[in-house]
Motif scaffolding. Structure first.
Motif, PDB file in Angstrom:
ATOM      1  N   VAL A   1      67.450  72.107 -79.456  1.00 24.82           N
ATOM      2  CA  VAL A   1      68.568  72.818 -80.325  1.00 24.82           C
ATOM      3  C   VAL A   1      68.558  74.268 -80.357  1.00 24.82           C
ATOM      4  O   VAL A   1      69.587  75.021 -80.554  1.00 24.82           O
ATOM      5  CB  VAL A   1      67.805  72.485 -81.956  1.00 24.82           C
ATOM      6  CG1 VAL A   1      68.751  73.055 -82.998  1.00 24.82           C
ATOM      7  CG2 VAL A   1      67.849  70.783 -81.970  1.00 24.82           C
ATOM      8  N   MET A   2      67.381  74.773 -79.987  1.00 28.70           N
ATOM      9  CA  MET A   2      67.270  76.515 -79.912  1.00 28.70           C
ATOM     10  C   MET A   2      68.276  77.073 -79.089  1.00 28.70           C
ATOM     11  O   MET A   2      69.089  77.926 -79.605  1.00 28.70           O
ATOM     12  CB  MET A   2      65.990  76.790 -79.689  1.00 28.70           C
ATOM     13  CG  MET A   2      65.400  78.549 -79.910  1.00 28.70           C
ATOM     14  SD  MET A   2      63.978  78.927 -79.784  1.00 28.70           S
ATOM     15  CE  MET A   2      63.932  78.564 -77.922  1.00 28.70           C
ATOM     16  N   PRO A   3      68.602  76.609 -77.969  1.00 24.92           N
ATOM     17  CA  PRO A   3      69.540  77.012 -76.998  1.00 24.92           C
ATOM     18  C   PRO A   3      70.884  77.122 -77.457  1.00 24.92           C
ATOM     19  O   PRO A   3      71.627  77.980 -77.473  1.00 24.92           O
ATOM     20  CB  PRO A   3      69.486  76.068 -75.688  1.00 24.92           C
ATOM     21  CG  PRO A   3      68.018  75.591 -75.554  1.00 24.92           C
ATOM     22  CD  PRO A   3      67.790  75.497 -77.178  1.00 24.92           C
ATOM     23  N   VAL A   4      71.269  75.942 -78.161  1.00 27.44           N
ATOM     24  CA  VAL A   4      72.596  75.741 -78.693  1.00 27.44           C
ATOM     25  C   VAL A   4      72.961  76.772 -80.005  1.00 27.44           C
ATOM     26  O   VAL A   4      73.706  77.505 -79.953  1.00 27.44           O
ATOM     27  CB  VAL A   4      72.562  74.331 -79.421  1.00 27.44           C
ATOM     28  CG1 VAL A   4      74.067  74.337 -80.066  1.00 27.44           C
ATOM     29  CG2 VAL A   4      72.493  73.174 -78.222  1.00 27.44           C
ATOM     30  N   LEU A   5      71.660  76.983 -80.736  1.00 27.86           N
ATOM     31  CA  LEU A   5      72.019  78.045 -81.998  1.00 27.86           C
ATOM     32  C   LEU A   5      71.752  79.363 -81.523  1.00 27.86           C
ATOM     33  O   LEU A   5      72.586  80.146 -81.952  1.00 27.86           O
ATOM     34  CB  LEU A   5      70.578  77.775 -82.925  1.00 27.86           C
ATOM     35  CG  LEU A   5      70.900  76.297 -83.653  1.00 27.86           C
ATOM     36  CD1 LEU A   5      69.340  76.248 -84.738  1.00 27.86           C
ATOM     37  CD2 LEU A   5      71.897  76.229 -84.535  1.00 27.86           C
ATOM     38  N   SER A   6      71.111  79.657 -80.568  1.00 32.04           N
ATOM     39  CA  SER A   6      70.840  81.050 -79.964  1.00 32.04           C
ATOM     40  C   SER A   6      71.802  81.529 -78.969  1.00 32.04           C
ATOM     41  O   SER A   6      72.067  82.584 -78.680  1.00 32.04           O
ATOM     42  CB  SER A   6      69.332  81.218 -79.848  1.00 32.04           C
ATOM     43  OG  SER A   6      68.943  80.843 -78.518  1.00 32.04           O
TER      44      SER A   6
END
Lengths: 219, 256
Positions: free
Chosen positions: A77-82
């Motif tokens: 998730v983090m790569p998608v959000l950031s």
């Protein structure tokens, strides 16, 4: 049942590399999570509602999520959000640091809060600033209460690093599982893995016991 | 008695409290308290527990901030900002019921902590001052000990030395003997008495009526956050003007 312990020796290189990554992850996580925990604790204790609220939200979020979920979240998730892509190792390090920072923050906060208000007042009544009272009077006393707890967290963290194997970080758990998958030597590899974790973890646990005895009950 | 007959009445008071009010939530801890403390005077605050004596003491060096009225030190109202309040606190010593010595520091380091940290005194000067004060309170031989290894009476005497190391103009004592074993109360009271004889201005919250009777120049009786009577000890203890003062002293078994 035929056992082939030779497989462990044959793959000693992978196991040693994995053990190295496990130790490195533990060290780096603590190197981030100690200042991180101090920062969160100071935010929590500050008079600013915004800072203390933000800190409380962070701590309560990451303290109450299963670590393996945080690891997956950081990976997917983090790569998608950031919009940022990190290596598996860095991703694992971030997930562990978020979790341990939250724990350390509570450890520091409880340690500081356990020092009687009267100690600060005695320092202030001498004319010390709030900062001087903290640095000279409260922190040194809190440190001896914080240290044993921090050491326990360290030992938990050392074992919990194995959770990052789910995102293919080449730590001891991941490498051992890889060997197992290639050789079908389940019993041997799991036993070897257990032995290595134990041999590395036991001295640490003993050190923690010693710290507890030395600093646990003082005053 | 006329104000001019009161000790130090011929010079400006060190501390003046005018209509001081303090609330803790709904609870009125101090209600309209007005009094003064003259230079060189020993003022004892007496009264039942929870009557506001300690709160007034803590409002004197702003460990607790007042909600109304005014506290003046040396003619100036206490500054609202901590930065300037620190300077004022350096001129007031405080002694706590539970001593509050710093347990991680030796006796000597406790006494030098103010001069070193706050006054930035040279270490050898601070040590010399601390040793002289420890000698004064009869604990010169305990300089290297840690507080945990001292009796309560010894700890409180160290705490007095620690406060005196800042060379304060006023000493605030918050029930200094209430946490002590009976056999060590005397040694602390003796140190305080000596200090009073040297002319130190002192405010003492206490339940030691004998001390108040013998050492105080002025006694203030608190009840429910207010002053019910104040006057010289001869008045308070021998001829109280207010029935409730007599009741309070009667409850303590005081018979004059």
């Amino acid at each position: 049942m035929n056992l082939d312990w030779n497989v462990v020796w044959q793959h000693r290189g992978a196991l040693a590399e994995g053990a190295e990554v496990t130790v490195l992850l533990t060290l780096l996580t603590m190197a981030i999570a100690i200042p991180g925990g101090v920062l969160l604790a100071l935010m929590r204790l500050s008079k600013s509602r915004l800072l203390s609220g933000a800190s409380a939200a962070f701590v309560e979020l990451f303290r109450n999520l299963p670590l393996i979920l945080v690891v997956y979240w950081a990976y997917y998730v983090m790569p998608v959000l950031s919009g940022l892509e990190f290596s598996a190792f860095t991703t694992g390090l971030i997930a562990l640091s978020l979790n341990v920072s939250a724990y350390n923050s509570e450890t520091f906060r409880a340690g500081i809060a356990s020092i009687r208000q009267g100690q600060t007042e005695a320092a202030l009544s001498l004319g010390m600033s709030q900062f001087q009272a903290m640095r000279q009077i409260v922190f040194p006393q809190a440190a001896s209460r914080i240290l044993p707890v921090l050491a326990s967290t360290w030992v938990s963290l050392f074992k919990d690093t194995s959770l990052v194997s789910v995102i293919a970080v080449g730590d001891l758990a991941y490498n051992a599982m890889q060997v197992r998958a290639q050789t079908y030597r389940v019993l041997e590899m799991l036993t070897a893995m257990a032995a290595i974790y134990w041999v590395m973890g036991y001295p640490q646990a003993k050190l923690v016991d010693w710290l507890h005895r030395k600093y646990g009950i003082s005053e | 008695m006329t104000p001019s007959g009161r000790k130090g009445g011929d010079t400006a008071p060190v501390l003046t409290y005018r209509n001081v009010r303090k609330l803790f939530g709904q609870f009125v801890a101090l209600n309209d308290v007005s009094m003064q403390v003259n230079r060189g005077e020993v003022v004892c605050l007496i009264g039942p527990s929870g009557s506001g004596k300690s709160t007034l003491l803590r409002c004197t060096n702003a460990l607790t901030r007042i909600d109304g009225g005014e506290v003046r030190f040396d003619g100036e109202p206490l500054p609202p900002d901590e930065q300037r309040m620190r300077k004022i606190r350096q001129r007031m010593g405080m002694v706590f019921q539970n001593f509050e010595l710093f347990p991680h520091k030796t006796v000597l380091a406790n006494v030098t902590s103010g001069p070193l940290t706050v006054l930035r005194m040279r270490p050898e000067d601070a040590r010399r001052r601390a040793e002289a004060l420890l000698d004064k309170v009869g604990l010169a031989d305990k300089a290297a000990a840690y507080p945990a290894n001292l009796s309560g009476g010894q700890q409180q005497r160290v705490a007095i030395a620690r406060a005196l190391a800042m060379e304060p103009e006023v000493m605030l004592f918050d029930e200094p003997t209430s946490a002590l074993d009976p056999e060590t109360i005397g040694e602390v009271l003796n140190v305080m008495k000596k200090l009073a004889e040297e002319g130190m201005t002192m405010i003492v919250v206490t339940h030691e009526m004998t001390f108040a009777r013998r050492v105080a120049h002025w006694v203030v009786v608190f009840e429910r956050g207010g002053i019910i009577e104040q006057g010289p000890p001869a008045q308070i203890f021998d001829a109280p003007q207010v029935d409730r003062t007599r009741d309070f002293l009667g409850h303590l078994g005081w018979s004059g």
